[in-house]
Scaffold this active site. Structure first.
Site, PDB file in Angstrom:
ATOM      1  N   LYS A 150     -50.577 -39.000 -74.794  1.00 49.44           N
ATOM      2  CA  LYS A 150     -51.959 -39.467 -74.634  1.00 49.44           C
ATOM      3  C   LYS A 150     -52.229 -40.795 -75.356  1.00 49.44           C
ATOM      4  O   LYS A 150     -52.851 -41.696 -74.792  1.00 49.44           O
ATOM      5  CB  LYS A 150     -52.888 -38.378 -75.167  1.00 49.44           C
ATOM      6  CG  LYS A 150     -54.352 -38.684 -75.132  1.00 49.44           C
ATOM      7  CD  LYS A 150     -55.009 -38.414 -73.799  1.00 49.44           C
ATOM      8  CE  LYS A 150     -55.266 -36.961 -73.556  1.00 49.44           C
ATOM      9  NZ  LYS A 150     -55.745 -36.645 -72.227  1.00 49.44           N
ATOM     10  N   GLY A 203     -32.792 -25.903 -81.662  1.00 46.23           N
ATOM     11  CA  GLY A 203     -33.227 -24.855 -80.738  1.00 46.23           C
ATOM     12  C   GLY A 203     -33.214 -23.511 -81.428  1.00 46.23           C
ATOM     13  O   GLY A 203     -32.585 -23.356 -82.475  1.00 46.23           O
TER      14      GLY A 203
END
Ligand code: XMP
Length: 598
Positions: free
Chosen positions: A372, A51
């Protein structure tokens, strides 16, 4: 929940971790960093991502302490590694004297229980950190170090908690894939059998649909003819039976040439039941109105879909109807869906009104956890025709987002730094005074485009494009001017809003580009090719940009390097469309630009 949980500390590569785990044949779920043990019941292991923040800041993302009570293996990565050290008793994290960015050599000091199986004593890793673990938590030992980082890997083999300072998920880490595979297979002991398209996965998705919808409710599904909504619709019909699932295909007026008729015919051929077409083009155009801000346009379009839903429901038999959507995982990430991720753009299926309904359990999104390529694999397993499944992605708000608008007239501007960088490649560059959305360092950017003119050399342009976006803060996209009517000097940015006439021009240009690329790209290497209209005009005719990209999942992309004869053919074809005055070729990767140019 089964498989591996990836707790998102806001890292740019968080989604890559989830993908790597899936590639190792294990299901993964990206969840907010503060997820509690209760929410993780059934999980086999936890990865804490990297992060952008520092664990030394008091308000930086934290894990919930209850996760340790699950007694499942934990692997912290970069920020996650430091978070483990900062959270567990005895550990200390401090800013390092030397910050490490880029490649480093990892020296293993001790082979650990499975985590480093098959990894040589010295290997190349990719690092990017300013803080370091200064003191190990109690019960931990150092497993590896680099020249600048004494604790580059640590572990407590009894508790099966590990931390690595490097990023195993990026390909630059030589044995990174091996480390992640070792973690899920040997440490977490997951069976690597998971496949998005296996019969078990499809059964689990259908079971989930049944549980969400219950025994009597029905689902009204927005279908667009695209891969995601088509597969999601089919899954719902299979799970609930055709009578309980109705589809509505909305012609927003932002569709491609011939799209609505083609989609309805393909659905009929595929044997889809209960799909109706609703022409709402006038409503959608009115909703977008004279708005020029792309994010506001998106929100207005999202809300218009909901208005259509109400309208359609009035014509359907009364009952308890839920809304069905083909949302996939990247739609959620880009819309700021995990707590630490930044809003890049609001996908049409993620407007605030919908988020409220999702929280209230009124929306069915069977594919919200899939990428996808995985959705395509599921579609193939369901036996759906290639015409629907192998189709290039097309965004829900359609051509409306590819119709760039602006309130202000503006002239070209020169930028000495830009000119200098481009001159190194014997090209001329100027700043196009139109802003567009990009994604840089995890954040949304809304910046200008650099426009290159001169002689096109593929290698030079490929090198120059990132050199420009790396050195100019206010530029997130680079395009090459491939041809125009008249002189480039006569083009001006003019105030422009979405119009039916403009959409017709864009539709025709898009159709011509599509035809040429279909002929050229027989191997289907191009993931998608947005065709975009700019408010850059000469004698009322607009510039059109083509943006062919290659990608695996739409999260990152490389612009497709088209041979010059194809670019020339496209330019000629596009310039023949009345209303088109110039053609541009987008030569930017994602990041820094998004795939869509809006
Ligand atoms: P970007 O432009 O963010 O796009 O790089 C990533 C992928 O998402 C598609 N996209 C959308 N798909 N609704 C969708 O269903 C949307 O609102 C939307 N916006 C972008 C885009 O075409 C690309 O494939």
């Amino acid at each position: 929940m089964q498989g591996i949980a990836v707790l998102d500390a806001g890292g740019q590569y968080c989604h890559l971790l989830a993908r790597r785990v899936r590639e190792a044949g294990v299901q993964s779920h990206v969840l907010p960093i503060g997820t509690t043990a209760d929410q993780l019941a059934g999980i086999s292991g936890i990865i804490i991502s990297g992060g952008p923040r520092s664990v030394t800041e008091h308000d930086s993302p934290r894990i919930h302490p209850s996760i340790f009570s699950l007694n499942v293996p934990i692997l912290g990565i970069c920020y996650g590694h430091q978070l483990l050290a900062a959270t567990l008793p005895g550990g200390v994290v401090k800013p390092s004297y030397s910050r490490e960015y880029g490649l480093a050599k990892l020296n293993l000091t001790r082979a650990s229980d499975g985590l480093f199986t098959g990894v040589p004593a010295a290997s190349r890793v990719w690092v990017s950190h300013g803080d370091s673990v200064e003191r190990l938590p109690d019960g931990f030992e150092t497993l590896g170090s680099t020249e600048d980082c004494a604790v580059a890997a640590m572990g407590n083999s009894e508790r099966k908690i590990f931390g690595v300072q490097f990023h195993p998920e990026v390909t630059h880490s030589e044995y990174g894939k091996q480390v992640l595979e070792n973690f899920v297979r040997h440490v977490c002991r997951c069976d690597s059998k998971w496949k998005p398209s296996s019969a078990e996965t499809i059964e689990a998705i259908e079971a989930d649909i049944k549980a969400t919808v219950g025994p009597s409710k029905k689902v009204l599904f927005f279908v667009s003819g695209g891969v995601d909504s088509t597969v999601a619709y089919k899954l719902c019909q299979n799970a609930l039976g055709p009578e309980r699932v109705h589809g509505v295909y909305v012609d927003t007026g932002f569709m491609r040439k011939g799209e609505s008729a083609d989609v309805m015919a393909a659905y009929e051929k595929a044997g889809f039941k209960n799909v109706r077409l609703r022409d709402a083009s006038a409503e959608f155009l009115a909703a977008v109105g004279t708005e020029t801000n792309p994010e506001v346009k998106r929100k207005r379009i999202g809300v218009s879909f909901l208005a259509v839903e109400n309208d359609v429901l009035e014509q359907l038999p009364a009952g308890d109807w839920l809304l069905g959507q083909g949302t996939i995982y990247p739609d959620t990430i880009e819309s700021g869906g995990t707590r630490e991720s930044a809003l890049i753009k609001t996908h049409h299926n993620r407007v605030p009104e919908l988020l409220r309904r999702i929280e209230a359990g009124e929306v069915v999104e069977p594919l919200a956890q899939f990428y996808k390529d995985e959705v395509r694999a599921i579609g193939r397993a369901l036996g759906l025709p290639a015409q629907l499944i192998e189709k290039q992605p097309f965004p829900g708000p359609g051509l409306a987002v590819r119709f760039l608008c602006t309130d202000e007239a503006a002239a070209w501007s020169e930028n000495s730094k830009l000119s200098e960088v481009a001159a190194g490649f014997k090209l001329k560059a100027r700043v196009l005074p139109v802003r567009g959305v990009g994604v840089q360092g995890d954040e949304r950017t809304y910046a200008h485009t650099a426009l290159l003119t001169g002689t096109y050399h593929e290698g030079d342009v490929a090198e120059l494009s990132p050199a420009i976006t790396n050195s100019l803060r206010d530029v997130n996209r680079v395009v090459f001017w491939t041809g125009c009517k008249g002189s480039i000097e006569d083009f001006r940015v003019e105030p422009t809003t979405t119009s039916r006439e403009g959409l017709d021009v864009l539709r025709e240009a898009d159709a011509r580009v599509r035809d040429i690329l279909a002929e050229y790209d027989t191997q289907q290497r191009i993931w998608q090719c947005p065709v975009v209209m700019l408010p850059l005009k000469r004698l009322g005719e607009s510039a059109i940009a083509i943006r062919p990209v290659e990608s695996h999942d739409g999260m990152t992309a490389q612009y497709s390097k088209l041979p010059w004869p194809i670019i020339e053919r496209i330019t000629t074809a596009v310039l023949q469309v009345p209303g088109v005055g110039a053609c541009l070729y987008d030569v930017t990767n994602k990041p820094p630009a998004t795939i869509e140019w809006e």
